[in-house]
Write an enzyme that holds these catalytic residues in place. Structure first.
Site, PDB file in Angstrom:
ATOM      1  N   HIS B 124     -16.984 -53.958 -26.946  1.00 26.00           N
ATOM      2  CA  HIS B 124     -17.006 -52.502 -26.937  1.00 26.00           C
ATOM      3  C   HIS B 124     -18.340 -51.998 -27.504  1.00 26.00           C
ATOM      4  O   HIS B 124     -18.991 -51.101 -26.942  1.00 26.00           O
ATOM      5  CB  HIS B 124     -15.830 -51.965 -27.750  1.00 26.00           C
ATOM      6  CG  HIS B 124     -15.806 -50.471 -27.870  1.00 26.00           C
ATOM      7  ND1 HIS B 124     -15.516 -49.641 -26.809  1.00 26.00           N
ATOM      8  CD2 HIS B 124     -16.062 -49.651 -28.924  1.00 26.00           C
ATOM      9  CE1 HIS B 124     -15.592 -48.388 -27.204  1.00 26.00           C
ATOM     10  NE2 HIS B 124     -15.917 -48.367 -28.482  1.00 26.00           N
ATOM     11  N   TYR B 125     -18.763 -52.616 -28.603  1.00 26.99           N
ATOM     12  CA  TYR B 125     -20.040 -52.274 -29.226  1.00 26.99           C
ATOM     13  C   TYR B 125     -21.194 -52.529 -28.256  1.00 26.99           C
ATOM     14  O   TYR B 125     -22.082 -51.680 -28.080  1.00 26.99           O
ATOM     15  CB  TYR B 125     -20.206 -53.095 -30.510  1.00 26.99           C
ATOM     16  CG  TYR B 125     -21.609 -53.160 -31.048  1.00 26.99           C
ATOM     17  CD1 TYR B 125     -22.174 -52.087 -31.723  1.00 26.99           C
ATOM     18  CD2 TYR B 125     -22.385 -54.308 -30.886  1.00 26.99           C
ATOM     19  CE1 TYR B 125     -23.469 -52.150 -32.210  1.00 26.99           C
ATOM     20  CE2 TYR B 125     -23.683 -54.384 -31.370  1.00 26.99           C
ATOM     21  CZ  TYR B 125     -24.222 -53.300 -32.032  1.00 26.99           C
ATOM     22  OH  TYR B 125     -25.507 -53.374 -32.508  1.00 26.99           O
ATOM     23  N   LEU B 126     -21.177 -53.665 -27.606  1.00 30.95           N
ATOM     24  CA  LEU B 126     -22.286 -54.011 -26.697  1.00 30.95           C
ATOM     25  C   LEU B 126     -22.324 -53.081 -25.487  1.00 30.95           C
ATOM     26  O   LEU B 126     -23.404 -52.738 -24.992  1.00 30.95           O
ATOM     27  CB  LEU B 126     -22.176 -55.471 -26.252  1.00 30.95           C
ATOM     28  CG  LEU B 126     -22.465 -56.490 -27.372  1.00 30.95           C
ATOM     29  CD1 LEU B 126     -22.077 -57.907 -26.926  1.00 30.95           C
ATOM     30  CD2 LEU B 126     -23.934 -56.454 -27.798  1.00 30.95           C
ATOM     31  N   ALA B 128     -21.454 -49.933 -25.576  1.00 24.81           N
ATOM     32  CA  ALA B 128     -22.046 -48.684 -26.091  1.00 24.81           C
ATOM     33  C   ALA B 128     -23.568 -48.814 -26.195  1.00 24.81           C
ATOM     34  O   ALA B 128     -24.329 -47.908 -25.822  1.00 24.81           O
ATOM     35  CB  ALA B 128     -21.449 -48.343 -27.457  1.00 24.81           C
ATOM     36  N   LYS B 129     -24.021 -49.969 -26.705  1.00 27.40           N
ATOM     37  CA  LYS B 129     -25.469 -50.205 -26.825  1.00 27.40           C
ATOM     38  C   LYS B 129     -26.134 -50.236 -25.446  1.00 27.40           C
ATOM     39  O   LYS B 129     -27.220 -49.710 -25.246  1.00 27.40           O
ATOM     40  CB  LYS B 129     -25.745 -51.534 -27.545  1.00 27.40           C
ATOM     41  CG  LYS B 129     -25.344 -51.585 -29.013  1.00 27.40           C
ATOM     42  CD  LYS B 129     -26.046 -50.557 -29.874  1.00 27.40           C
ATOM     43  CE  LYS B 129     -27.512 -50.886 -30.126  1.00 27.40           C
ATOM     44  NZ  LYS B 129     -28.149 -49.825 -30.980  1.00 27.40           N
TER      45      LYS B 129
END
Lengths: 212, 212
Positions: B124-126, B128-129
């Site tokens: 999920h973080y990746l 967003a990035k």
């Protein structure tokens, strides 16, 4: 380059170590007390325990450049000042010459050439520093002498007023900026066999060193 | 240059600030919490309190370059990740474009283009990035995207393995070295509108960046 920093636990040297490491150098940190070793490792340097009052051959072996950042500190007697600030430097210079280390960078101080302008209590120290500087200048080494004004713990500014001579002008400079000047003179061709006096100012450090 | 660092209290950004200051830049440190202001000042930066979830116009005003180093951190929920890592970045990019700031350096991460190779909990973080990186690439800004491998608190080494693509190779890199890569790409002409993946290695950082 493979670099020795003598007096690596000093206040300027501790700020110098990461600057050298980040420039891709391999840094050997000469310390007196093994308790300082973890601090050296955290900065990215390899600690080596040794004493400038003993033989320095092992410390300089295989190095491309040596920084002398040691100092006996303000709380020791006049004998210790001569032992470390003058004789320790001389011993390290001799070791560099003997080992074929080509470059030697001295952390000196302003006013060593105008000792009468300094407060009485600093003069003995400045005379010891001057003797070490003079000894270094008489070698065939690629020497570089950094002479900061009064050192403070203020934040770095990255900017200085610096020249071979500031013509008697005196002032303060953060230790972090003095460390950055040391790092900058290491590789600048302009600094070869030159001294640089530095105080707080408005010129980016690399630019000031390149203008030597 | 006058530079804004957003997310200046982050673990990479805190190591970036003194590197920028020592290169002679004037650094504005954008922080959320005024309690972080003294830490910013100690690093030589000028703190400015602000929130990336609000308007960023004042923060970028008058800057020559902007670093996005903010992150919601691993302990917040997925909504916060979108708010900060994606939407905060987009808001700062928009502000840079609107204010005419020419250069934007993004602290991104490796594996944003191979999300399936990362552990489930990071995806999920990746994503967003990746959305933030893609948004930045579509602007006309002089963008530079730094994508470190897994960040550690190990001592700096000043050396990396780095390229526009490491072809799926993954590894660790000390935060101090990731910060040095960010500082190096700021001024390197080779880094203009390029990304750089970086992990621990043997090439001096400046050399690796110049080879982009």
């Amino acid at each position: 380059m493979r670099i020795l920093v003598a007096g690596a636990n000093g206040k300027v040297a501790r700020r110098l170590l990461p600057l050298l490491v980040e420039r891709g150098h391999t840094v050997r940190a000469l310390i007196r007390d093994p308790v300082q070793a973890p601090t050296m490792r955290e900065a990215g340097a390899e600690p080596m325990t040794g004493d400038l009052e003993d033989d320095c051959g092992e410390a300089v072996a295989g190095c491309d450049a040596v920084f002398f950042c040691a100092g006996s500190g303000p709380h020791t007697g006049p004998d210790k000042t001569l032992d470390v600030d003058r004789d320790g430097a001389v011993r390290l210079i001799d070791a560099a010459v003997a080992a074929g280390v080509p470059r030697f960078i001295m952390l000196s101080a302003m006013r060593t050439e105008a000792i009468e302008t300094a407060p009485e209590k600093l003069r003995h120290y400045l005379r010891a520093k001057k003797a070490a500087d003079d000894y270094l200048r008489r070698t065939d080494l690629d020497w570089r002498i950094v002479k900061p004004g009064r050192l403070t713990d203020e934040p770095p500014r990255g900017r200085v007023r610096a020249a071979e001579s500031l013509a008697g002008e005196y002032g303060e400079i953060p230790r972090a900026d003095a460390a950055a000047v040391l790092a900058a003179v290491l590789e600048a061709p302009s600094a070869m066999r030159r001294q640089i006096e530095c105080i707080g100012g408005d010129t980016p450090i690399d630019e000031a060193v390149a203008a030597l």
